[in-house]
Design a protein around this motif. Structure first.
Motif, PDB file in Angstrom:
ATOM      1  N   GLY A  95      55.743  45.371  27.715  1.00  0.00           N
ATOM      2  CA  GLY A  95      54.756  44.744  27.288  1.00  0.00           C
ATOM      3  C   GLY A  95      52.998  44.764  27.597  1.00  0.00           C
ATOM      4  N   GLY A  96      52.660  43.605  27.674  1.00  0.00           N
ATOM      5  CA  GLY A  96      51.323  42.956  28.460  1.00  0.00           C
ATOM      6  C   GLY A  96      51.153  43.582  29.301  1.00  0.00           C
ATOM      7  N   PHE A  97      50.014  43.983  29.590  1.00  0.00           N
ATOM      8  CA  PHE A  97      49.705  44.758  31.097  1.00  0.00           C
ATOM      9  C   PHE A  97      48.352  43.803  32.140  1.00  0.00           C
ATOM     10  N   ALA A  98      47.591  43.626  31.002  1.00  0.00           N
ATOM     11  CA  ALA A  98      46.445  42.605  31.580  1.00  0.00           C
ATOM     12  C   ALA A  98      46.648  41.435  31.816  1.00  0.00           C
ATOM     13  N   THR A  99      47.714  40.673  31.203  1.00  0.00           N
ATOM     14  CA  THR A  99      47.485  38.943  30.766  1.00  0.00           C
ATOM     15  C   THR A  99      49.155  38.940  32.380  1.00  0.00           C
ATOM     16  N   GLU A 100      50.206  40.231  32.544  1.00  0.00           N
ATOM     17  CA  GLU A 100      50.877  39.679  33.388  1.00  0.00           C
ATOM     18  C   GLU A 100      49.826  39.842  34.798  1.00  0.00           C
ATOM     19  N   LEU A 101      49.227  41.122  35.138  1.00  0.00           N
ATOM     20  CA  LEU A 101      48.204  41.147  36.025  1.00  0.00           C
ATOM     21  C   LEU A 101      47.880  39.576  36.797  1.00  0.00           C
ATOM     22  N   GLU A 102      46.821  39.087  35.439  1.00  0.00           N
ATOM     23  CA  GLU A 102      46.544  37.932  36.223  1.00  0.00           C
ATOM     24  C   GLU A 102      47.151  37.215  36.067  1.00  0.00           C
ATOM     25  N   ARG A 103      48.554  37.164  35.555  1.00  0.00           N
ATOM     26  CA  ARG A 103      49.460  36.330  36.158  1.00  0.00           C
ATOM     27  C   ARG A 103      49.738  36.299  37.306  1.00  0.00           C
ATOM     28  N   HIS A 104      49.731  37.321  37.851  1.00  0.00           N
ATOM     29  CA  HIS A 104      49.927  37.749  39.369  1.00  0.00           C
ATOM     30  C   HIS A 104      48.919  37.133  40.423  1.00  0.00           C
ATOM     31  N   GLY A 105      47.727  37.064  39.829  1.00  0.00           N
ATOM     32  CA  GLY A 105      46.774  36.717  40.393  1.00  0.00           C
ATOM     33  C   GLY A 105      45.361  37.256  40.356  1.00  0.00           C
ATOM     34  N   ALA A 106      45.039  38.320  39.644  1.00  0.00           N
ATOM     35  CA  ALA A 106      44.334  39.024  39.599  1.00  0.00           C
ATOM     36  C   ALA A 106      43.542  38.899  38.128  1.00  0.00           C
ATOM     37  N   ASP A 107      42.128  39.392  39.159  1.00  0.00           N
ATOM     38  CA  ASP A 107      40.401  38.736  38.701  1.00  0.00           C
ATOM     39  C   ASP A 107      40.088  39.506  37.655  1.00  0.00           C
ATOM     40  N   LEU A 108      40.441  39.675  36.297  1.00  0.00           N
ATOM     41  CA  LEU A 108      39.880  40.929  34.944  1.00  0.00           C
ATOM     42  C   LEU A 108      38.963  40.969  34.396  1.00  0.00           C
ATOM     43  N   ASN A 109      37.961  39.694  34.850  1.00  0.00           N
ATOM     44  CA  ASN A 109      36.380  39.817  34.405  1.00  0.00           C
ATOM     45  C   ASN A 109      35.689  40.719  34.726  1.00  0.00           C
ATOM     46  N   ASP A 110      35.698  42.487  34.363  1.00  0.00           N
ATOM     47  CA  ASP A 110      34.805  43.476  34.424  1.00  0.00           C
ATOM     48  C   ASP A 110      35.283  44.053  32.949  1.00  0.00           C
TER      49      ASP A 110
END
Length: 330
Positions: free
Chosen positions: A27-42
């Motif tokens: 499923g979705g990757f970026a939103t899962e990374l964010e849920r684990h605390g990653a900042d993807l504003n890049d």
């Protein structure tokens, strides 16, 4: 390899047979990374985590394998050599990070298989190649509008080395994702004929349920995929669930290859503020209510795209009638 005895010609048919006729994509990757605390504003988006937190990337792959996914897609959708160079990395460092995206997914599969032992199922690693619009990070993969000056040779030269590096990193296949127009589909098909030794899938996106997002005919796009021997599945991703049934039927008119679909949650993406608009999507229970219909009319690979989660994938696995039998075939 997930299926070490498979050739380009038979990889997908062998895999689907061993998966009970229908396989589940993650499923979705970026939103899962964010849920684990990653900042993807890049501009690198989820590819940023290849640099900053590879352990998180591995964990998300493992979460999806635990949820029942048979295919995990690498965190390279937004990873381009040009994008890494724009952030100050050398070409060699950019290539190393592309390879790393495949290595991390393969490691996750090895960890999962070791844990499952004899009961493990066939699992494929798909190396993600996002469209040129994904690199631009301006939302143009949702419009397919690359401007009048865009041409086939430019797109081929933009993607060529990236595709070569990913292919050399030993994934099981290459996932060309969110293809927004016919021109880029043609560029990908021609690149695959340049000595790429592994199979691929082509996945388009649509916002009207009829054409791809640029307005090009989905049937014509699917025909390009159909005519390329290296392409072993054709389908749709990052498109609202309500459009999927009609799109499957359109693809069936153009190809007899397996059809894959991994819709988004139905939410709307605002490219200006780079955020998903809340409360515009469907709940997991509604998303999953479509699944058996999609299988009935011809989809054989099903997963989720943006804003779907391991819970979505678990729910898909639970609703597939073939799923309980597929484990004994592994």
């Amino acid at each position: 390899m997930g299926l070490s005895n498979g050739t380009v010609d038979t990889l997908m048919s062998d895999f689907l047979r061993k998966s009970g006729g229908v396989a589940v994509i993650d499923g979705g990757f970026a939103t899962e990374l964010e849920r684990h605390g990653a900042d993807l504003n890049d501009p690198l988006w989820s590819a940023k985590c290849l640099l900053t937190s590879p352990n998180l990337v591995r964990q998300v792959h493992l979460d999806y394998l635990e949820a029942g996914a048979d295919i995990i897609i690498t965190a390279s959708y937004q990873a381009t050599i040009q994008g890494f160079e724009a952030k100050g990395f050398t070409k060699q460092e950019g290539e190393a990070m592309l390879k790393k995206s495949v290595d991390i997914a393969r490691e996750a599969r090895d960890i999962y298989n070791k844990k499952c032992g004899e009961s493990s199922r066939p699992i494929l690693v798909a190396a993600s190649v996002g469209s040129y619009g994904a690199y631009l990070a301006d939302g143009s993969e949702y419009s397919g509008d690359y401007g009048n000056a865009m041409n086939l040779e430019f797109l081929k030269s933009f993607h060529r080395r990236r595709v070569q590096v990913l292919a050399e990193s030993c994934p099981d296949l290459i996932a060309f994702e969110t293809i927004p127009n016919k021109l880029e589909a043609k560029a990908f098909a021609e690149l695959l004929e340049e000595g790429i030794k592994i199979p691929a899938w082509f996945s388009f996106n649509s916002k009207d349920g009829v054409n791809v997002v640029s307005g090009d005919s989905l049937t014509e796009c699917a025909k390009i995929a159909d005519s390329c021997k290296k392409v072993v599945a054709v389908g749709i991703n990052c498109t609202p669930p309500r459009f999927i049934s009609g799109l499957i039927l359109a693809i069936k008119k153009a190809t007899s290859k397996p059809i894959l679909i991994y819709p988004n949650s139905g939410e709307t993406y605002d490219a200006e503020i780079k955020q998903w608009v809340k409360n515009t999507g469907v709940a997991d229970v509604d998303f999953v209510s479509y699944v058996n219909k999609w299988c009935e009319i011809g989809a054989s690979l099903i997963g989720g795209c943006c804003r779907t989660t391991p819970n979505t994938i678990k729910a898909i696995c639970r609703t597939l009638p073939t799923r309980s039998g597929s484990m004994s075939l592994a």
